[in-house]
Design a protein around this motif. Structure first.
Motif, PDB file in Angstrom:
ATOM      1  N   THR A 142       0.850  -1.191   0.000  1.00 59.50           N
ATOM      2  CA  THR A 142       0.000   0.000   0.000  1.00 59.50           C
ATOM      3  C   THR A 142       0.885   1.240   0.000  1.00 59.50           C
ATOM      4  O   THR A 142       1.770   1.378   0.849  1.00 59.50           O
ATOM      5  N   GLN A 144       1.180   4.226   1.295  1.00 58.56           N
ATOM      6  CA  GLN A 144       0.487   4.889   2.393  1.00 58.56           C
ATOM      7  C   GLN A 144       0.322   6.389   2.199  1.00 58.56           C
ATOM      8  O   GLN A 144      -0.697   6.956   2.588  1.00 58.56           O
ATOM      9  N   TRP A 146      -0.405   7.910  -0.504  1.00 55.91           N
ATOM     10  CA  TRP A 146      -1.577   8.068  -1.356  1.00 55.91           C
ATOM     11  C   TRP A 146      -2.848   7.772  -0.547  1.00 55.91           C
ATOM     12  O   TRP A 146      -3.840   8.488  -0.653  1.00 55.91           O
ATOM     13  N   ALA A 147      -2.795   6.689   0.229  1.00 55.54           N
ATOM     14  CA  ALA A 147      -3.958   6.314   1.036  1.00 55.54           C
ATOM     15  C   ALA A 147      -4.289   7.410   2.055  1.00 55.54           C
ATOM     16  O   ALA A 147      -5.469   7.749   2.270  1.00 55.54           O
ATOM     17  N   THR A 148      -3.259   7.974   2.680  1.00 55.66           N
ATOM     18  CA  THR A 148      -3.478   9.036   3.661  1.00 55.66           C
ATOM     19  C   THR A 148      -4.104  10.262   3.007  1.00 55.66           C
ATOM     20  O   THR A 148      -4.979  10.920   3.586  1.00 55.66           O
ATOM     21  N   ARG A 150      -6.120  10.257   0.424  1.00 56.36           N
ATOM     22  CA  ARG A 150      -7.540   9.966   0.180  1.00 56.36           C
ATOM     23  C   ARG A 150      -8.343  10.088   1.481  1.00 56.36           C
ATOM     24  O   ARG A 150      -9.453  10.626   1.497  1.00 56.36           O
ATOM     25  N   GLU A 151      -7.778   9.576   2.560  1.00 54.36           N
ATOM     26  CA  GLU A 151      -8.487   9.577   3.840  1.00 54.36           C
ATOM     27  C   GLU A 151      -8.656  10.989   4.378  1.00 54.36           C
ATOM     28  O   GLU A 151      -9.731  11.361   4.867  1.00 54.36           O
ATOM     29  N   LYS A 157     -11.321   5.480  -2.551  1.00 52.99           N
ATOM     30  CA  LYS A 157     -10.106   4.863  -3.078  1.00 52.99           C
ATOM     31  C   LYS A 157     -10.446   4.034  -4.308  1.00 52.99           C
ATOM     32  O   LYS A 157     -11.474   3.357  -4.352  1.00 52.99           O
ATOM     33  N   LEU A 161      -5.628   1.131  -4.462  1.00 56.19           N
ATOM     34  CA  LEU A 161      -5.442   1.282  -3.022  1.00 56.19           C
ATOM     35  C   LEU A 161      -6.358   0.376  -2.205  1.00 56.19           C
ATOM     36  O   LEU A 161      -6.355   0.449  -0.984  1.00 56.19           O
ATOM     37  N   LYS A 162      -7.131  -0.473  -2.884  1.00 60.43           N
ATOM     38  CA  LYS A 162      -8.050  -1.362  -2.174  1.00 60.43           C
ATOM     39  C   LYS A 162      -7.495  -2.773  -2.083  1.00 60.43           C
ATOM     40  O   LYS A 162      -6.616  -3.169  -2.852  1.00 60.43           O
ATOM     41  N   TRP A 167     -11.957  -4.836  -3.354  1.00 61.27           N
ATOM     42  CA  TRP A 167     -11.083  -4.659  -4.517  1.00 61.27           C
ATOM     43  C   TRP A 167     -11.537  -5.535  -5.674  1.00 61.27           C
ATOM     44  O   TRP A 167     -11.647  -5.070  -6.808  1.00 61.27           O
ATOM     45  N   GLU A 354      -7.059   7.679 -10.827  1.00 58.95           N
ATOM     46  CA  GLU A 354      -5.878   6.814 -10.778  1.00 58.95           C
ATOM     47  C   GLU A 354      -5.406   6.452 -12.181  1.00 58.95           C
ATOM     48  O   GLU A 354      -4.199   6.422 -12.453  1.00 58.95           O
TER      49      GLU A 354
END
Length: 551
Positions: A142, A144, A146-148, A150-151, A157, A161-162, A167, A354
């Motif tokens: 992951t 992270q 990028w995930a952070t 989005r959050e 996502k 990122l899933k 997913w 994405e």
């Protein structure tokens, strides 16, 4: 996504680049390279040395599988390693760091850098074992940061990122629009149109600015800005179903800012992988601010284009779907997803964003390397061109048939990505304990297949320094082991979790090269190897200059 989105991203040169002078279409019988110790060694002797060292390790085991802790490693303290990475600028030279570490420690090693821990492998037989243990819901590392983002921005996502069942459900729906044969047939003409227009634009520029007699002029230039515009124009045409006019004399500043934002996002990702993003967010660290700002611009650009696409579709629906079907109009990936309504608007936005973010640099940069390698290997270039011309003539201008009749085009792309993989690793977390190189790897461990060292390994490829698209025309190379042969080309990943934009990228690059070879002879002023650097993707330190001569 393109190549990098399928990742996270031997006989090795001292600087991690192939020895110059092997500008060949036919593999040389012998070659010289610099070993890790800096001494010149015969390539075949070096190959035996690596094979012998691996054999010694196995004989020492007396049939016993060794523990995870016994895997060779680069140091037990992740924070000490992180300081070394910063001090020695290893983020930019990660691909060469991997090469040297495999040379020093063998075909498997452990590494911890900051909060990031992995087992690294490079032999196809080991990589095959890893992929056979990926399970129904394959996981890769992951990203992270990028995930952070989005959050914290409350964005949905996309599939990149899933994980898990969520997913898989989304991915199966996306596959229908970007991976299946029917989808490729729909978007192939759009890619061919952009590639053809690009070459028309380039021919006019060569005639206008080039030297030599009229009709046979040549122009030496850095093509990278034009390649980025080509990649964005092609991506937008397929994804949104519309041209955005980047080949005009005054391309929009909006599109140029999008390209800059993607480059900034890719450049700021690697150092953030080894640090806690939320801590940096709370501290207001400049690195995080730059990264988040880049993503904000990418999302803003995608949001505007998605809104325009939605409005176009709504207008079209008011006019009647039967009229649209009669014209054969393809509404792009976005239009297809909106029409079918199987994904929510938020999920469509997340996945389209994405796809866009992964569709510019990761296509434009390999094309830089492809033009360079064809330019410094004129015999290879001519063989590919002859096949392209014959196939194009026989296909009557049908791009799909033309590509099918010119397998060296696909071989050229595979060869470029062997030597210059867009992303340097592919990761998986095995769902069960596995044994690699006689070491036990616990389930859930992140294992990285390191593509750059593998692509340049004499253990894996015959004469790895030689640019030879023909090597991909047979199931195996002469004199090479068939063990793990199906896992030697992984630039787009593997299996259910391979790059979701793979078919777009492969066809886009092949069509580009096809039209270029039909129009120009390529050459370079220097055959010296290109120095490469890592952001999140592998790219030239300095873009190569290419001479385009009209045929």
């Amino acid at each position: 996504m393109r190549g990098v989105f399928s990742q996270a991203s031997a006989c090795f040169g001292a600087q991690g680049t192939p020895a110059s002078g092997h500008l060949c279409g036919v593999s040389p019988q012998r070659f010289l390279c610099m070993t890790a110790a800096g001494t010149v060694a015969d390539g075949k002797s070096e190959r035996r040395k690596v094979a012998d060292s691996a054999g010694v390790r196995k004989r020492d085991l007396d049939g016993q599988v060794r523990s995870f802790e016994q895997i060779p490693h680069t140091g037990r303290s992740g924070w000490v390693n992180l300081v070394k990475f910063w001090r020695e600028d290893r983020f930019r030279t990660l691909h060469r760091h991997m090469e040297k570490t495999f040379m020093a420690l063998g075909p498997i090693y452990r590494e911890q850098v900051g909060t990031h821990s992995s087992v690294n492998i490079m032999l196809p037989s080991d990589i095959g074992e890893l992929f056979r243990s990926e399970g129904l819901h394959p996981r890769r590392m992951t990203l992270q940061p990028w995930a952070t983002h989005r959050e914290t921005r409350q964005h949905s996502k996309g599939v990149f990122l899933k994980n898990g069942e969520e997913w898989r459900a989304d991915r199966l729906l996306l596959n229908k629009e970007v991976m299946m044969t029917a989808a490729v047939k729909r978007f192939l003409p759009l890619l061919d149109e952009v590639a053809s227009d690009f070459c028309r634009m380039l021919r006019a520029r060569v005639e206008r600015e080039g030297r030599g007699e009229e009709g046979r002029r040549s122009l030496t230039m850095d093509p990278s800005p034009d390649l980025f515009r080509f990649a964005l124009e092609a991506s937008c045409h397929v994804i949104y179903g519309e041209r955005i006019g980047l080949f005009s004399s005054t391309p929009s500043m909006e599109s140029q800012k999008f390209i800059w934002a993607v480059e900034r996002m890719l450049a700021t990702t690697p150092p953030l992988l080894y640090l806690p993003p939320r801590l940096l967010l709370r501290l207001g660290a400049p690195l995080w601010t730059q990264h988040a700002s880049a993503w904000d611009h990418i999302f803003s650009h995608a949001e505007a284009r998605i809104q325009r696409g939605y409005q176009r579709l709504s207008s079209s629906q008011r006019k009647g779907s039967e009229a649209r079907a009669a014209t054969g109009q393809y509404t792009g990936v976005l239009g297809q997803l909106l029409e079918k309504g199987q994904l929510s608007l938020d999920l469509i936005k997340a996945n389209i964003t994405e796809l866009m973010a992964g569709g510019v640099d990761t296509t434009a940069v390999p094309l830089q390397f492809a033009l360079f390698e064809l330019g410094r290997n004129p015999e290879v270039q001519e063989r590919v061109r002859q096949q392209v011309v014959a196939s194009w003539t026989q296909a009557g201008g049908d791009p799909q048939k033309a590509m099918q009749g010119a397998p060296l085009l696909k071989g050229t792309i595979k060869e470029v990505l062997r030597l210059y993989p867009v992303g340097t690793t592919v990761q998986r977390y095995p769902v069960k304990d596995i044994v690699l190189q006689n070491y036990r790897i616990p389930a859930g461990t992140m294992v990285q297949a390191c593509l750059y060292p593998m692509g340049r390994s004499a253990e894996v490829f015959e004469d790895p320094r030689c640019f030879n698209p023909g090597r991909w025309g047979s199931s195996r190379e002469e004199g090479q082991s068939t063990e793990g042969a199906g896992f030697r080309s992984l630039a787009f990943g593997f299996g259910a979790r391979q790059c979701v934009g793979r078919r777009i990228a492969e066809n886009e690059m092949q069509l580009f090269l096809m039209h270029i070879l039909l129009s120009f002879h390529l050459s370079v002023s220097s055959s010296e190897d290109i120095k490469t650097t890592c952001t999140l993707i592998l790219q030239p330190e300095t873009p190569p200059r290419i001479t385009f001569r009209k045929l």
